[in-house]
Design a protein around this motif. Structure first.
Motif, PDB file in Angstrom:
ATOM      1  N   ASN A  68      36.785  50.534  70.127  1.00  0.00           N
ATOM      2  CA  ASN A  68      35.721  49.593  69.784  1.00  0.00           C
ATOM      3  C   ASN A  68      35.417  48.587  70.890  1.00  0.00           C
ATOM      4  OD1 ASN A  68      34.983  50.278  66.948  1.00  0.00           O
ATOM      5  ND2 ASN A  68      37.179  49.996  66.692  1.00  0.00           N
ATOM      6  N   SER A  69      36.068  48.727  72.033  1.00  0.00           N
ATOM      7  CA  SER A  69      35.843  47.750  73.104  1.00  0.00           C
ATOM      8  C   SER A  69      34.665  48.154  73.981  1.00  0.00           C
ATOM      9  CB  SER A  69      37.095  47.604  73.963  1.00  0.00           C
ATOM     10  OG  SER A  69      37.356  48.796  74.660  1.00  0.00           O
ATOM     11  N   VAL A  70      34.092  47.160  74.612  1.00  0.00           N
ATOM     12  CA  VAL A  70      32.988  47.399  75.539  1.00  0.00           C
ATOM     13  C   VAL A  70      33.449  47.275  76.991  1.00  0.00           C
ATOM     14  CG1 VAL A  70      31.182  46.721  73.915  1.00  0.00           C
ATOM     15  CG2 VAL A  70      32.225  44.989  75.388  1.00  0.00           C
ATOM     16  N   SER A  71      34.674  46.794  77.181  1.00  0.00           N
ATOM     17  CA  SER A  71      35.247  46.665  78.519  1.00  0.00           C
ATOM     18  C   SER A  71      36.768  46.575  78.383  1.00  0.00           C
ATOM     19  CB  SER A  71      34.717  45.410  79.217  1.00  0.00           C
ATOM     20  OG  SER A  71      35.215  44.252  78.572  1.00  0.00           O
ATOM     21  N   ILE A  72      37.437  46.650  79.512  1.00  0.00           N
ATOM     22  CA  ILE A  72      38.888  46.553  79.493  1.00  0.00           C
ATOM     23  C   ILE A  72      39.324  45.152  79.032  1.00  0.00           C
ATOM     24  CG2 ILE A  72      39.271  45.870  81.898  1.00  0.00           C
ATOM     25  CD1 ILE A  72      41.285  48.578  80.169  1.00  0.00           C
ATOM     26  N   LEU A  73      38.594  44.121  79.456  1.00  0.00           N
ATOM     27  CA  LEU A  73      38.910  42.760  79.029  1.00  0.00           C
ATOM     28  C   LEU A  73      38.737  42.608  77.519  1.00  0.00           C
ATOM     29  CD1 LEU A  73      39.716  39.860  79.671  1.00  0.00           C
ATOM     30  CD2 LEU A  73      37.299  39.374  80.140  1.00  0.00           C
ATOM     31  N   ASP A  74      37.669  43.169  76.992  1.00  0.00           N
ATOM     32  CA  ASP A  74      37.426  43.155  75.551  1.00  0.00           C
ATOM     33  C   ASP A  74      38.581  43.828  74.812  1.00  0.00           C
ATOM     34  OD1 ASP A  74      35.707  42.620  73.273  1.00  0.00           O
ATOM     35  OD2 ASP A  74      35.195  44.754  73.268  1.00  0.00           O
ATOM     36  N   MET A  75      39.041  44.948  75.330  1.00  0.00           N
ATOM     37  CA  MET A  75      40.161  45.666  74.722  1.00  0.00           C
ATOM     38  C   MET A  75      41.434  44.834  74.770  1.00  0.00           C
ATOM     39  SD  MET A  75      43.139  47.631  75.267  1.00  0.00           S
ATOM     40  CE  MET A  75      43.149  48.364  76.865  1.00  0.00           C
ATOM     41  N   VAL A  76      41.679  44.170  75.873  1.00  0.00           N
ATOM     42  CA  VAL A  76      42.882  43.348  76.000  1.00  0.00           C
ATOM     43  C   VAL A  76      42.844  42.189  75.006  1.00  0.00           C
ATOM     44  CG1 VAL A  76      44.121  41.743  77.528  1.00  0.00           C
ATOM     45  CG2 VAL A  76      43.348  43.955  78.394  1.00  0.00           C
ATOM     46  N   ILE A  77      41.704  41.521  74.915  1.00  0.00           N
ATOM     47  CA  ILE A  77      41.577  40.385  73.992  1.00  0.00           C
ATOM     48  C   ILE A  77      41.804  40.836  72.555  1.00  0.00           C
ATOM     49  CG2 ILE A  77      39.948  38.730  72.992  1.00  0.00           C
ATOM     50  CD1 ILE A  77      38.707  38.565  75.881  1.00  0.00           C
ATOM     51  N   TRP A  78      41.072  41.862  72.116  1.00  0.00           N
ATOM     52  CA  TRP A  78      41.209  42.316  70.727  1.00  0.00           C
ATOM     53  C   TRP A  78      42.539  43.013  70.473  1.00  0.00           C
ATOM     54  CZ3 TRP A  78      38.800  39.986  67.178  1.00  0.00           C
ATOM     55  CH2 TRP A  78      37.565  39.401  67.450  1.00  0.00           C
ATOM     56  N   GLY A  79      43.072  43.688  71.485  1.00  0.00           N
ATOM     57  CA  GLY A  79      44.397  44.292  71.331  1.00  0.00           C
ATOM     58  C   GLY A  79      45.464  43.243  71.140  1.00  0.00           C
ATOM     59  N   ALA A  80      45.405  42.163  71.922  1.00  0.00           N
ATOM     60  CA  ALA A  80      46.382  41.077  71.799  1.00  0.00           C
ATOM     61  C   ALA A  80      46.253  40.381  70.450  1.00  0.00           C
ATOM     62  CB  ALA A  80      46.199  40.084  72.945  1.00  0.00           C
ATOM     63  N   ILE A  81      45.015  40.122  70.039  1.00  0.00           N
ATOM     64  CA  ILE A  81      44.794  39.507  68.726  1.00  0.00           C
ATOM     65  C   ILE A  81      45.347  40.412  67.622  1.00  0.00           C
ATOM     66  CG2 ILE A  81      42.998  38.887  67.038  1.00  0.00           C
ATOM     67  CD1 ILE A  81      41.346  37.872  69.487  1.00  0.00           C
ATOM     68  N   ALA A  82      45.085  41.694  67.724  1.00  0.00           N
ATOM     69  CA  ALA A  82      45.549  42.647  66.710  1.00  0.00           C
ATOM     70  C   ALA A  82      47.073  42.708  66.656  1.00  0.00           C
ATOM     71  CB  ALA A  82      44.969  44.032  66.996  1.00  0.00           C
ATOM     72  N   ILE A  83      47.737  42.634  67.802  1.00  0.00           N
ATOM     73  CA  ILE A  83      49.201  42.658  67.831  1.00  0.00           C
ATOM     74  C   ILE A  83      49.758  41.423  67.122  1.00  0.00           C
ATOM     75  CG2 ILE A  83      51.210  42.409  69.353  1.00  0.00           C
ATOM     76  CD1 ILE A  83      49.708  44.278  71.328  1.00  0.00           C
ATOM     77  N   VAL A  84      49.201  40.269  67.415  1.00  0.00           N
ATOM     78  CA  VAL A  84      49.658  39.031  66.770  1.00  0.00           C
ATOM     79  C   VAL A  84      49.435  39.102  65.262  1.00  0.00           C
ATOM     80  CG1 VAL A  84      49.234  36.541  66.583  1.00  0.00           C
ATOM     81  CG2 VAL A  84      49.378  37.626  68.835  1.00  0.00           C
ATOM     82  N   ILE A  85      48.273  39.589  64.850  1.00  0.00           N
ATOM     83  CA  ILE A  85      47.986  39.719  63.417  1.00  0.00           C
ATOM     84  C   ILE A  85      48.936  40.730  62.777  1.00  0.00           C
ATOM     85  CG2 ILE A  85      46.269  40.479  61.717  1.00  0.00           C
ATOM     86  CD1 ILE A  85      44.112  39.370  63.642  1.00  0.00           C
ATOM     87  N   GLN A  86      49.201  41.837  63.463  1.00  0.00           N
ATOM     88  CA  GLN A  86      50.121  42.862  62.953  1.00  0.00           C
ATOM     89  C   GLN A  86      51.496  42.247  62.683  1.00  0.00           C
ATOM     90  OE1 GLN A  86      49.639  46.174  62.340  1.00  0.00           O
ATOM     91  NE2 GLN A  86      51.694  46.977  62.279  1.00  0.00           N
ATOM     92  N   ILE A  87      51.994  41.491  63.630  1.00  0.00           N
ATOM     93  CA  ILE A  87      53.313  40.872  63.478  1.00  0.00           C
ATOM     94  C   ILE A  87      53.285  39.835  62.349  1.00  0.00           C
ATOM     95  CG2 ILE A  87      55.025  39.397  64.618  1.00  0.00           C
ATOM     96  CD1 ILE A  87      54.282  40.921  67.253  1.00  0.00           C
ATOM     97  N   ALA A  88      52.262  38.997  62.327  1.00  0.00           N
ATOM     98  CA  ALA A  88      52.161  37.957  61.293  1.00  0.00           C
ATOM     99  C   ALA A  88      52.068  38.565  59.898  1.00  0.00           C
ATOM    100  CB  ALA A  88      50.955  37.064  61.563  1.00  0.00           C
ATOM    101  N   LEU A  89      51.225  39.583  59.728  1.00  0.00           N
ATOM    102  CA  LEU A  89      51.087  40.206  58.408  1.00  0.00           C
ATOM    103  C   LEU A  89      52.356  40.933  57.982  1.00  0.00           C
ATOM    104  CD1 LEU A  89      47.423  41.560  58.327  1.00  0.00           C
ATOM    105  CD2 LEU A  89      48.379  39.591  57.138  1.00  0.00           C
ATOM    106  N   PHE A  90      53.062  41.514  58.922  1.00  0.00           N
ATOM    107  CA  PHE A  90      54.321  42.175  58.588  1.00  0.00           C
ATOM    108  C   PHE A  90      55.309  41.161  58.018  1.00  0.00           C
ATOM    109  CE2 PHE A  90      58.601  43.571  59.440  1.00  0.00           C
ATOM    110  CZ  PHE A  90      58.583  44.841  58.901  1.00  0.00           C
ATOM    111  N   TYR A  91      55.417  39.998  58.669  1.00  0.00           N
ATOM    112  CA  TYR A  91      56.348  38.985  58.182  1.00  0.00           C
ATOM    113  C   TYR A  91      55.869  38.340  56.891  1.00  0.00           C
ATOM    114  CZ  TYR A  91      59.155  39.755  62.242  1.00  0.00           C
ATOM    115  OH  TYR A  91      59.956  40.351  63.177  1.00  0.00           O
TER     116      TYR A  91
END
Length: 134
Positions: A68-91
């Motif tokens: 769903n990214s339009v650039s590598i930077l977009d992917m990094v931003i949303w990937g990092a956000i998704a990782i943080v959300i993944q960890i938070a929701l797991f806990y």
């Protein structure tokens, strides 16, 4: 776009996503009370299931951030956000299951709890991945 440009772009996404995946895995390992890598070395299957589920959940959210990214930077931003959300929701999910001490059960090699955590991680990853669309 020439093949060489497409190939370089593909390698870039794979490389950056692999680094993000490694960071997510380390963050999970550092923040969990159980030390799954040590338990895995001891041959405890419950730890393999729980840890493997976390890796799958992280890979799923990174897959979605790539597609769903339009650039590598977009992917990094949303990937990092998704990782943080993944960890938070797991806990958060761990807190919502008060009768079960996940840490104690994984340490005791309760394979049923390990599988529950695997399914929980994958499910959370799928929900987050579905949410990372435009």
């Amino acid at each position: 776009m020439a093949f060489s440009e497409l190939f370089l772009s593909t390698l870039t996404y794979i490389g950056v996503a692999s680094v993000l995946l490694a960071i997510g895995i380390v963050l999970f390992e550092v923040t969990t009370k159980s030390k799954e890598m040590e338990l895995i070395r001891q041959g405890k299957k419950a730890a393999v299931y729980a840890f493997g589920g976390r890796i799958l959940g992280l890979a799923i959210v990174l897959y979605s951030s790539i597609t769903n990214s339009v650039s590598i930077l977009d992917m990094v931003i949303w990937g990092a956000i998704a990782i943080v959300i993944q960890i938070a929701l797991f806990y958060l999910a761990d807190l919502l299951i008060p009768r079960l001490s996940m840490t104690r059960e994984i340490d005791a090699n309760n394979e049923a709890v390990g599988l529950l955590l695997l399914f929980l991680s994958v499910s959370i990853g799928l929900v987050i991945a579905g949410s990372l669309t435009y």
